[in-house]
Write an enzyme that holds these catalytic residues in place. Structure first.
Site, PDB file in Angstrom:
ATOM      1  N   ALA A   9      14.812  13.758 -27.382  1.00 42.79           N
ATOM      2  CA  ALA A   9      16.245  14.061 -27.294  1.00 42.79           C
ATOM      3  C   ALA A   9      16.533  14.930 -26.074  1.00 42.79           C
ATOM      4  CB  ALA A   9      16.724  14.763 -28.568  1.00 42.79           C
ATOM      5  N   LYS A  38      12.692  18.899 -31.867  1.00 39.60           N
ATOM      6  CA  LYS A  38      13.149  20.101 -32.587  1.00 39.60           C
ATOM      7  C   LYS A  38      14.629  20.381 -32.352  1.00 39.60           C
ATOM      8  CE  LYS A  38      11.802  25.002 -32.771  1.00 39.60           C
ATOM      9  NZ  LYS A  38      10.951  26.019 -32.103  1.00 39.60           N
ATOM     10  N   LEU A  39      15.220  19.697 -31.394  1.00 42.68           N
ATOM     11  CA  LEU A  39      16.626  19.945 -31.027  1.00 42.68           C
ATOM     12  C   LEU A  39      16.832  21.423 -30.717  1.00 42.68           C
ATOM     13  CD1 LEU A  39      18.555  17.557 -33.460  1.00 42.68           C
ATOM     14  CD2 LEU A  39      17.924  17.155 -31.075  1.00 42.68           C
ATOM     15  N   THR A 127       3.465  18.301 -14.853  1.00 43.80           N
ATOM     16  CA  THR A 127       4.318  18.588 -13.706  1.00 43.80           C
ATOM     17  C   THR A 127       3.508  18.973 -12.466  1.00 43.80           C
ATOM     18  OG1 THR A 127       5.857  20.286 -12.903  1.00 43.80           O
ATOM     19  CG2 THR A 127       4.529  20.901 -14.769  1.00 43.80           C
ATOM     20  N   ASP A 128       4.116  18.769 -11.296  1.00 44.63           N
ATOM     21  CA  ASP A 128       3.466  19.207 -10.043  1.00 44.63           C
ATOM     22  C   ASP A 128       3.364  20.732  -9.971  1.00 44.63           C
ATOM     23  OD1 ASP A 128       6.189  19.750  -9.630  1.00 44.63           O
ATOM     24  OD2 ASP A 128       6.387  18.484  -7.844  1.00 44.63           O
ATOM     25  N   GLU A 129       4.133  21.439 -10.820  1.00 43.77           N
ATOM     26  CA  GLU A 129       4.154  22.901 -10.729  1.00 43.77           C
ATOM     27  C   GLU A 129       2.824  23.541 -11.137  1.00 43.77           C
ATOM     28  OE1 GLU A 129       7.755  24.810 -11.940  1.00 43.77           O
ATOM     29  OE2 GLU A 129       8.909  22.972 -11.730  1.00 43.77           O
ATOM     30  N   TYR A 151       5.934  29.193 -17.137  1.00 44.64           N
ATOM     31  CA  TYR A 151       6.125  27.782 -17.510  1.00 44.64           C
ATOM     32  C   TYR A 151       4.959  26.937 -17.008  1.00 44.64           C
ATOM     33  CZ  TYR A 151       7.620  22.945 -16.680  1.00 44.64           C
ATOM     34  OH  TYR A 151       7.662  21.574 -16.593  1.00 44.64           O
ATOM     35  N   LYS A 155       1.954  24.771 -18.977  1.00 44.45           N
ATOM     36  CA  LYS A 155       1.746  23.331 -18.764  1.00 44.45           C
ATOM     37  C   LYS A 155       0.311  23.076 -18.311  1.00 44.45           C
ATOM     38  CE  LYS A 155       4.314  20.392 -19.069  1.00 44.45           C
ATOM     39  NZ  LYS A 155       4.726  19.576 -20.253  1.00 44.45           N
ATOM     40  N   ASN A 180      10.062  16.792  -9.161  1.00 43.24           N
ATOM     41  CA  ASN A 180      11.341  17.238  -9.739  1.00 43.24           C
ATOM     42  C   ASN A 180      12.226  16.036 -10.068  1.00 43.24           C
ATOM     43  OD1 ASN A 180      10.660  19.937  -9.112  1.00 43.24           O
ATOM     44  ND2 ASN A 180      12.787  20.378  -8.591  1.00 43.24           N
ATOM     45  N   ASN A 250      15.927  23.286  -0.801  1.00 39.44           N
ATOM     46  CA  ASN A 250      17.086  23.537  -1.674  1.00 39.44           C
ATOM     47  C   ASN A 250      18.360  23.690  -0.841  1.00 39.44           C
ATOM     48  OD1 ASN A 250      15.481  23.391  -3.904  1.00 39.44           O
ATOM     49  ND2 ASN A 250      15.348  25.606  -4.230  1.00 39.44           N
TER      50      ASN A 250
HETATM   51  P1  NAD Z   1      14.035  19.161 -21.558  1.00 39.14           P
HETATM   52  O1  NAD Z   1      14.020  20.655 -21.675  1.00 39.14           O
HETATM   53  O2  NAD Z   1      15.289  18.496 -21.121  1.00 39.14           O
HETATM   54  O3  NAD Z   1      13.659  18.510 -22.964  1.00 39.14           O
HETATM   55  C1  NAD Z   1      12.653  19.026 -23.797  1.00 39.14           C
HETATM   56  C2  NAD Z   1      12.843  18.433 -25.177  1.00 39.14           C
HETATM   57  O4  NAD Z   1      11.775  18.917 -26.027  1.00 39.14           O
HETATM   58  C3  NAD Z   1      14.155  18.865 -25.844  1.00 39.14           C
HETATM   59  O5  NAD Z   1      14.764  17.738 -26.458  1.00 39.14           O
HETATM   60  C4  NAD Z   1      13.715  19.863 -26.905  1.00 39.14           C
HETATM   61  O6  NAD Z   1      14.568  19.907 -28.044  1.00 39.14           O
HETATM   62  C5  NAD Z   1      12.323  19.356 -27.244  1.00 39.14           C
HETATM   63  N1  NAD Z   1      11.459  20.422 -27.792  1.00 39.14           N
HETATM   64  C6  NAD Z   1      11.264  21.661 -27.281  1.00 39.14           C
HETATM   65  N2  NAD Z   1      10.416  22.341 -28.071  1.00 39.14           N
HETATM   66  C7  NAD Z   1      10.046  21.500 -29.080  1.00 39.14           C
HETATM   67  C8  NAD Z   1       9.171  21.619 -30.191  1.00 39.14           C
HETATM   68  N3  NAD Z   1       8.496  22.756 -30.438  1.00 39.14           N
HETATM   69  N4  NAD Z   1       9.026  20.556 -31.020  1.00 39.14           N
HETATM   70  C9  NAD Z   1       9.705  19.390 -30.783  1.00 39.14           C
HETATM   71  N5  NAD Z   1      10.549  19.230 -29.750  1.00 39.14           N
HETATM   72  C10 NAD Z   1      10.717  20.274 -28.910  1.00 39.14           C
HETATM   73  O7  NAD Z   1      12.809  18.810 -20.612  1.00 39.14           O
HETATM   74  P2  NAD Z   1      12.647  17.586 -19.598  1.00 39.14           P
HETATM   75  O8  NAD Z   1      13.171  17.999 -18.265  1.00 39.14           O
HETATM   76  O9  NAD Z   1      13.127  16.353 -20.251  1.00 39.14           O
HETATM   77  O10 NAD Z   1      11.067  17.544 -19.457  1.00 39.14           O
HETATM   78  C11 NAD Z   1      10.279  16.728 -20.353  1.00 39.14           C
HETATM   79  C12 NAD Z   1       8.812  16.904 -20.018  1.00 39.14           C
HETATM   80  O11 NAD Z   1       8.562  16.501 -18.678  1.00 39.14           O
HETATM   81  C13 NAD Z   1       8.309  18.343 -20.130  1.00 39.14           C
HETATM   82  O12 NAD Z   1       7.030  18.319 -20.685  1.00 39.14           O
HETATM   83  C14 NAD Z   1       8.271  18.826 -18.699  1.00 39.14           C
HETATM   84  O13 NAD Z   1       7.277  19.817 -18.527  1.00 39.14           O
HETATM   85  C15 NAD Z   1       7.920  17.553 -17.963  1.00 39.14           C
HETATM   86  N6  NAD Z   1       8.396  17.478 -16.564  1.00 39.14           N
HETATM   87  C16 NAD Z   1       9.710  17.712 -16.269  1.00 39.14           C
HETATM   88  C17 NAD Z   1      10.126  17.611 -14.956  1.00 39.14           C
HETATM   89  C18 NAD Z   1      11.580  17.808 -14.580  1.00 39.14           C
HETATM   90  O14 NAD Z   1      11.906  17.787 -13.375  1.00 39.14           O
HETATM   91  N7  NAD Z   1      12.502  17.985 -15.517  1.00 39.14           N
HETATM   92  C19 NAD Z   1       9.217  17.299 -13.946  1.00 39.14           C
HETATM   93  C20 NAD Z   1       7.880  17.058 -14.286  1.00 39.14           C
HETATM   94  C21 NAD Z   1       7.493  17.149 -15.603  1.00 39.14           C
END
Ligand code: NAD
Length: 324
Positions: A9, A38-39, A127-129, A151, A155, A180, A250
């Site tokens: 979600a 978990k929303l 993530t690349d981070e 963070y 990860k 990103n 940025n």
């Molecule tokens: P987001 O914060 O938009 O979504 C995270 C989701 O996880 C949310 O729906 C939240 O409710 C759910 N969540 C959080 N804790 C939870 C728990 N304990 N149990 C169940 N659900 C839980 O994040 P995103 O940007 O969609 O990123 C998704 C994944 O991709 C992450 O693992 C992030 O590290 C990775 N990622 C993100 C990016 C980016 O640019 N956004 C880049 C590389 C990797």
């Protein structure tokens, strides 16, 4: 295929779920999807709105740290894509405990349940981070981990656990590390939606430090395409980079957003740099291109214009989420 999507979600997880349920991800057509989420403040069932009526979607509200729940959900699934995480660097600087709990312990709970139930494939989205900062060139998948934010450190810990479950238990885990992401349904706390929504509302935008931090940008649907390839054909125990090949500072990105919103630099507020702010991230994604045929499909300028238009058209979605 019975596919469990954790964090489905959220921004990226919901894009992946929509892609599967609309049969837009080659090889995953017809898959049944369970979203476990978990929303938290970042999760929003409305992100699944366009596919909410699908007979192939099951939604389970719950925490990936809840071992009994995860065990009962996982027993009905053969494939897992694990996106659930606390994902915002600034929040991890304020308070890191939820990051350690969800990102590390939650991943361990999932890996243990996957092992017990013999899942066929488990993709851990990272993530690349985790690599820290790189001045020039780009990281390959063998680069050492040197995370700088809480963070990124959580990860990196989760990545190491996932890879250890492959080596120790033979669990068929693959790790993706992506650049990103941008696109629709991204929470307005993140840079692009935050700037766009502030500009649309006539508010200033905060630019950290000198603005010369460089990031590689990828459209969320390209990340999902890469993830789908790794899910089906990635070699267990391997790491795959998913790059966007659109490096921008940025400051340059801010210029593009100001232009797209018909406004100027007087709207930019220069604020103190983020603590431990990485200067540059850059991924070498030769491996996923050569092994799995991955190619990003969304042109950055077109994807950005379409994303800005989405925020213009969907104020009802983001207005309740804006914090400042
Ligand atoms: P987001 O914060 O938009 O979504 C995270 C989701 O996880 C949310 O729906 C939240 O409710 C759910 N969540 C959080 N804790 C939870 C728990 N304990 N149990 C169940 N659900 C839980 O994040 P995103 O940007 O969609 O990123 C998704 C994944 O991709 C992450 O693992 C992030 O590290 C990775 N990622 C993100 C990016 C980016 O640019 N956004 C880049 C590389 C990797």
């Amino acid at each position: 295929m019975n596919l469990l999507i954790t964090g489905g979600a959220g921004f990226i997880g919901s894009s992946f779920a929509r892609g599967v349920l609309r049969d837009e991800l080659p090889g995953l057509e017809g898959a049944r999807v369970t979203v476990l989420d978990k929303l938290t403040y970042a999760g929003n069932f409305a992100n699944l709105g366009p596919v909410a009526e699908s007979k192939r979607l099951d939604f389970v509200p719950g925490d990936i740290c809840d071992a009994a729940l995860v065990d009962s959900v996982l027993r009905k699934h053969d494939h897992v894509v694990h996106f659930a995480a606390e994902s915002h660097v600034d929040r991890s600087i304020q308070e890191a405990s939820e990051f350690a709990t969800t990102n590390v312990v939650g991943t361990q709970v999932l890996l243990d349940a996957a092992r017990r139930h013999g899942v066929e494939r488990f993709v851990h989205a990272s993530t690349d981070e985790v690599y820290g900062s790189i001045e020039s060139g780009s990281w390959t998948e063998t680069a050492p981990l040197a995370p700088n934010s809480p963070y990124a450190a959580t990860k990196a810990g989760a990545d190491l656990l996932a890879l250890a479950y492959h080596r120790t238990h033979g669990l068929p885990v693959t790790v993706t590390r992506c650049a990103n992401n941008y696109g629709p349904y991204q929470h307005p706390e993140k840079l692009i939606p935050r700037f766009v929504t502030n500009l649309l509302e006539g508010r200033p935008v905060p630019l950290y430090g000198d603005g010369n931090q460089a990031r590689d940008w990828i459209h969320v649907t390209d990340h999902c395409r890469g993830t789908a390839l790794v899910l089906q054909a990635g070699r267990p125990g391997e790491i795959y980079h998913i790059g966007g090949n659109e490096e921008l500072t940025n400051r340059d990105l801010t210029g593009l957003l100001l232009e797209a919103c018909d406004t100027g630099w007087d709207r930019v507020q220069h604020v103190e740099d983020r603590k431990g702010h990485d200067r540059r991230y850059a991924l070498d994604d030769t491996k996923i291109r050569d092994e799995l045929g991955y190619r990003p499909q969304v042109d950055f300028r077109a994807g950005l214009a379409e994303t800005i238009q989405w925020y213009r058209d969907n104020a009802d979605w983001w207005r309740p989420l804006v914090i400042d």
